[in-house]
Design a protein around this motif. Structure first.
Motif, PDB file in Angstrom:
ATOM      1  N   GLY A 100       0.778  -1.228   0.000  1.00 30.54           N
ATOM      2  CA  GLY A 100       0.000   0.000   0.000  1.00 30.54           C
ATOM      3  C   GLY A 100       0.809   1.276   0.000  1.00 30.54           C
ATOM      4  O   GLY A 100       0.256   2.361   0.210  1.00 30.54           O
ATOM      5  N   ARG A 101       2.117   1.193  -0.249  1.00 24.99           N
ATOM      6  CA  ARG A 101       2.959   2.382  -0.256  1.00 24.99           C
ATOM      7  C   ARG A 101       3.648   2.549  -1.611  1.00 24.99           C
ATOM      8  O   ARG A 101       3.715   1.607  -2.403  1.00 24.99           O
ATOM      9  N   THR A 102       4.154   3.761  -1.831  1.00 24.07           N
ATOM     10  CA  THR A 102       4.841   4.081  -3.078  1.00 24.07           C
ATOM     11  C   THR A 102       6.255   4.527  -2.782  1.00 24.07           C
ATOM     12  O   THR A 102       6.472   5.450  -1.989  1.00 24.07           O
ATOM     13  N   GLY A 110      -4.989  -1.062  -2.187  1.00 22.66           N
ATOM     14  CA  GLY A 110      -3.837  -1.426  -1.365  1.00 22.66           C
ATOM     15  C   GLY A 110      -2.622  -1.845  -2.159  1.00 22.66           C
ATOM     16  O   GLY A 110      -1.644  -2.334  -1.590  1.00 22.66           O
ATOM     17  N   VAL A 111      -2.626  -1.647  -3.479  1.00 17.22           N
ATOM     18  CA  VAL A 111      -1.486  -2.022  -4.308  1.00 17.22           C
ATOM     19  C   VAL A 111      -0.285  -1.138  -3.970  1.00 17.22           C
ATOM     20  O   VAL A 111      -0.435   0.023  -3.586  1.00 17.22           O
ATOM     21  N   ASP A 130      -3.195  11.614  -9.605  1.00 16.81           N
ATOM     22  CA  ASP A 130      -4.302  11.543  -8.645  1.00 16.81           C
ATOM     23  C   ASP A 130      -5.091  10.243  -8.807  1.00 16.81           C
ATOM     24  O   ASP A 130      -5.559   9.660  -7.821  1.00 16.81           O
ATOM     25  N   LEU A 131      -5.230   9.793 -10.049  1.00 15.19           N
ATOM     26  CA  LEU A 131      -5.912   8.525 -10.291  1.00 15.19           C
ATOM     27  C   LEU A 131      -5.146   7.370  -9.653  1.00 15.19           C
ATOM     28  O   LEU A 131      -5.731   6.492  -9.004  1.00 15.19           O
ATOM     29  N   LEU A 132      -3.827   7.348  -9.807  1.00 12.57           N
ATOM     30  CA  LEU A 132      -3.019   6.280  -9.222  1.00 12.57           C
ATOM     31  C   LEU A 132      -3.129   6.283  -7.692  1.00 12.57           C
ATOM     32  O   LEU A 132      -3.229   5.223  -7.063  1.00 12.57           O
ATOM     33  N   ILE A 133      -3.119   7.464  -7.107  1.00 12.08           N
ATOM     34  CA  ILE A 133      -3.277   7.571  -5.645  1.00 12.08           C
ATOM     35  C   ILE A 133      -4.635   7.025  -5.222  1.00 12.08           C
ATOM     36  O   ILE A 133      -4.752   6.279  -4.243  1.00 12.08           O
ATOM     37  N   HIS A 135       5.386   8.005  -1.030  1.00 15.07           N
ATOM     38  CA  HIS A 135       5.567   8.054   0.419  1.00 15.07           C
ATOM     39  C   HIS A 135       7.048   8.160   0.766  1.00 15.07           C
ATOM     40  O   HIS A 135       7.434   8.872   1.695  1.00 15.07           O
ATOM     41  N   ASP A 136       7.850   7.410   0.026  1.00 20.58           N
ATOM     42  CA  ASP A 136       9.299   7.381   0.234  1.00 20.58           C
ATOM     43  C   ASP A 136       9.983   7.617  -1.109  1.00 20.58           C
ATOM     44  O   ASP A 136       9.389   7.416  -2.162  1.00 20.58           O
TER      45      ASP A 136
END
Length: 293
Positions: free
Chosen positions: A51-53, A214-215, A204-207, A232-233
């Motif tokens: 769930g993080r990027t 949760g991908v 914004d769509l990807l977020i 996020h990181d």
């Protein structure tokens, strides 16, 4: 109407281990008449949690796309480890990697070349589902939910890629990457060919999709402003080596390295006064010295 499901694990993740763990990764490509390996990525390590990027950012030739290719099995590591859901995947054969295609997907940079121009959108989106064993009828039913998820009208299913704008084609590419309910998507410069306004809408769509499913995303870009918007990181690369890493706030608001400051000042903005200020600040920075150089 069917809805997109959260990714389900086919392999149990080891307790306290992130979804993706890359340790000491080095990658080289053969070159010259003797096909000797030229190093491209040097001893890179990072984690990506559910769930993080994580944003990988750097100039052309920094090795960021090569890292993505190694995770996808398209580039062979010289050394190091790539663990996905607790399993070592860096040296799997093509046949052994085939089941991973359901869990690790990719969005390519160019929506014009990544979509078959001769196929209708419904067939492009149904293709990975049929490859996973679903019937044509079931796959086409799921296509409607995929189009809805990326905010394209249902009549888009019977159109071909040439009938869409660049931003719309990238939405189709995003829908295709979501078709198998993956746990990780490698995003290789997915907005670099779009104008600033369309970039923001796609990001914004990807977020939105990440919050819904949760991908996890490994997001590759040369633009630190894009990375700041979605990640996020972040890990900044220069000539295949890590120069700075941390949370997106740490790296973008208080960068320690002059190269990171250069990347931020080089990012385009719509405000001409701010663009002029950045260019002036860029001229004041000292020359970049690569790590290990």
């Amino acid at each position: 109407m069917t809805t997109l499901a959260a990714p389900t694990a086919s392999t149990t993740t080891v307790a306290d281990e992130p979804l993706l763990r890359v340790t000491g990764l080095s990658v080289g490509y053969p070159s010259g008449p003797r096909r000797t390996l030229t190093p491209v990525v040097h001893d890179v390590s990072f984690d990506v949690s559910e769930g993080r990027t994580l944003g990988l950012v750097g100039e052309s030739g920094s090795g960021k796309s090569t890292i993505g290719r190694a995770i996808l099995g398209l580039a062979q590591p010289q050394s190091g480890s790539i663990r996905f859901a607790g399993r070592e995947i860096s040296r799997l054969s093509r046949r052994q990697r085939r089941p991973l295609a359901r869990e690790i997907q990719v969005i390519f940079q160019d929506p014009y070349s990544s979509l078959n121009p001769a196929m209708q959108i419904q067939d492009i989106l149904a293709e990975p589902l049929i490859a996973q064993g679903r019937s044509l009828r079931d796959a086409r039913a799921h296509v409607r939910s995929l189009l809805d998820a990326v905010h394209l009208p249902s009549d888009a299913a019977r159109r071909v890629p040439s009938e869409f704008s660049g931003g719309q084609r990238q939405r189709v590419a995003i829908a295709r990457s979501l078709a198998t309910d993956p746990r990780l998507i490698v995003c290789d410069e997915p907005v670099s060919g779009l104008d600033l306004k369309t970039q923001a809408r796609v990001l914004d769509l990807l977020i939105e999709l990440q919050q819904r499913t949760g991908v996890a995303f490994l997001f590759v870009s040369h633009d630190l402003s894009v990375i700041r918007h979605i990640s996020h990181d972040v890990m900044v690369l220069l000539r295949g080596r890590t120069v700075e890493a941390g949370t997106v706030r740490e790296v973008t608001e208080n960068p320690r390295d002059d190269y990171v400051r250069r990347l931020f000042m080089s990012s385009p903005v719509s405000d001409p006064d701010e663009q002029a200020r950045r260019r002036a600040a860029l001229r004041e920075l000292p020359p970049v010295i690569a790590p290990g150089g």
